[in-house]
Design an enzyme around this catalytic site. Structure first.
Site, PDB file in Angstrom:
ATOM      1  N   TYR A 139      12.228   8.997  14.267  1.00 57.65           N
ATOM      2  CA  TYR A 139      12.019   8.873  12.820  1.00 57.65           C
ATOM      3  C   TYR A 139      13.051   9.689  12.039  1.00 57.65           C
ATOM      4  CZ  TYR A 139       9.504   9.084   8.339  1.00 57.65           C
ATOM      5  OH  TYR A 139       9.155   9.009   7.010  1.00 57.65           O
ATOM      6  N   GLY A 155       8.456  14.668   0.527  1.00 55.62           N
ATOM      7  CA  GLY A 155       7.765  15.385   1.587  1.00 55.62           C
ATOM      8  C   GLY A 155       6.440  14.699   1.857  1.00 55.62           C
ATOM      9  N   TYR A 156       5.414  15.485   2.080  1.00 52.23           N
ATOM     10  CA  TYR A 156       4.110  14.911   2.414  1.00 52.23           C
ATOM     11  C   TYR A 156       3.388  14.473   1.144  1.00 52.23           C
ATOM     12  CZ  TYR A 156       5.003  16.618   7.079  1.00 52.23           C
ATOM     13  OH  TYR A 156       5.573  16.819   8.307  1.00 52.23           O
ATOM     14  N   GLN A 200       9.539  13.903  16.402  1.00 47.75           N
ATOM     15  CA  GLN A 200       9.966  12.773  15.568  1.00 47.75           C
ATOM     16  C   GLN A 200      11.473  12.529  15.660  1.00 47.75           C
ATOM     17  OE1 GLN A 200       8.573  13.205  11.464  1.00 47.75           O
ATOM     18  NE2 GLN A 200       6.878  11.844  11.935  1.00 47.75           N
ATOM     19  N   ASN A 216      11.513   0.512   1.239  1.00 52.52           N
ATOM     20  CA  ASN A 216      10.409   1.431   1.489  1.00 52.52           C
ATOM     21  C   ASN A 216       9.756   1.248   2.859  1.00 52.52           C
ATOM     22  OD1 ASN A 216       7.941   3.171   0.625  1.00 52.52           O
ATOM     23  ND2 ASN A 216       7.040   1.187   1.122  1.00 52.52           N
ATOM     24  N   ARG A 274       0.846  -1.196   0.000  1.00 52.52           N
ATOM     25  CA  ARG A 274       0.000   0.000   0.000  1.00 52.52           C
ATOM     26  C   ARG A 274       0.879   1.244   0.000  1.00 52.52           C
ATOM     27  NH1 ARG A 274      -2.620  -0.565   6.093  1.00 52.52           N
ATOM     28  NH2 ARG A 274      -0.664  -0.674   7.253  1.00 52.52           N
ATOM     29  N   GLY A 275       0.250   2.403  -0.212  1.00 57.37           N
ATOM     30  CA  GLY A 275       0.966   3.659  -0.183  1.00 57.37           C
ATOM     31  C   GLY A 275       2.026   3.769  -1.256  1.00 57.37           C
ATOM     32  N   ILE A 276       3.130   4.430  -0.913  1.00 57.84           N
ATOM     33  CA  ILE A 276       4.207   4.652  -1.871  1.00 57.84           C
ATOM     34  C   ILE A 276       4.781   3.334  -2.360  1.00 57.84           C
ATOM     35  CG2 ILE A 276       6.571   5.524  -2.099  1.00 57.84           C
ATOM     36  CD1 ILE A 276       5.722   7.831  -0.223  1.00 57.84           C
ATOM     37  N   GLY A 317       8.524   1.226   6.528  1.00 56.67           N
ATOM     38  CA  GLY A 317       8.782   2.190   7.597  1.00 56.67           C
ATOM     39  C   GLY A 317       7.639   2.238   8.590  1.00 56.67           C
TER      40      GLY A 317
END
Length: 240
Positions: free
Chosen positions: A147, A178-179, A144, A82, A12-14, A84
């Protein structure tokens, strides 16, 4: 030339966007996941991309996972680190577990996964390792410390390994988004996402397929002169 790609945290995601883009570009892809089996099954059903489960913060599990993939699908020639996690907290309240878990998943995994594929890349004289870093690893971010430290470490890892891998035809690079408009960001309160958008000269968040496009460039044969680099993608929010 088609080359087998392995993407961690790729259901999922990036990570999923990168896996789809690599497959669409003609590269057979396999993804790793850790927890959500339903999501992994749905991703495989949709894309036809196999998904294997293991914990990337466990070195032995990473070695076994790569061995299983290579036994069934052939040598891994492209690795996209990827996977995380986050565990945000004010520094004075951050627990040992929050620190260790984020560093293990975000940084230790890069060492374990790269170590598992690197010898084979050396033997073949070709390899591509791409980390998915973060703008926050460059700029810092409140609450963070764990992170940011892990992502900054990832950037340093990239520069060091790039110097070792170059003579073997292995490039090592980082994409630092970035976001991005992922499922996580879409669950954030609108007031927070609007603040993020307002800080960007482009006035929007990034898209998953834009990050995937940068990965496609870095793994291409014609990107052989690009190594030890960080592609910063954040809409101008932090110009590094």
């Amino acid at each position: 030339m088609a080359r087998l790609a392995l993407i961690t945290g790729g259901t999922r995601g990036i990570g999923a966007a990168v896996a789809r883009a690599l497959k669409d570009a003609g590269h057979p892809a396999v993804v790793n996941y850790h927890a959500d089996e339903a999501c992994a099954d749905a991703f495989t059903d949709e894309t036809g991309i196999p998904a294997l489960k293991w914990d990337v913060s466990d070195g032995e599990a990473c070695r076994a996972g790569v061995e299983a993939i290579e036994a069934e699908h052939g040598p891994v020639e492209i690795l996209v680190n990827n996977a995380g996690t986050v565990a945000d907290n004010k520094f004075e309240n951050m627990t040992d577990d929050q620190w260790q878990r984020v560093v293990r998943v975000n940084l230790d995994s890069v060492f374990y996964m790269s170590k598992a594929v690197y010898p084979g890349m050396m033997e073949r004289g070709w390899g591509r390792i791409v980390q998915i870093g973060s703008m926050n690893g460059q700029a810092g971010q409140l609450n963070q410390v764990n992170y940011v430290a892990a992502k900054a470490g990832m950037h340093g890892f990239t520069k060091a390994l790039a110097q070792e891998g170059a003579k073997h035809g292995i490039t090592v690079n980082t994409v630092a988004p970035g976001y991005v408009d992922t499922y996580l960001m879409r669950n954030m309160p609108e007031r927070i996402t609007q603040k993020i958008i307002d800080k960007s000269p482009i006035r929007r968040m990034g898209y998953e397929d834009e990050v995937a496009h940068a990965v496609l460039f870095l793994v291409d044969d014609k990107a052989a002169w690009t190594t030890g680099s960080t592609i910063t993608m954040n809409g101008g929010t932090h110009m590094y």
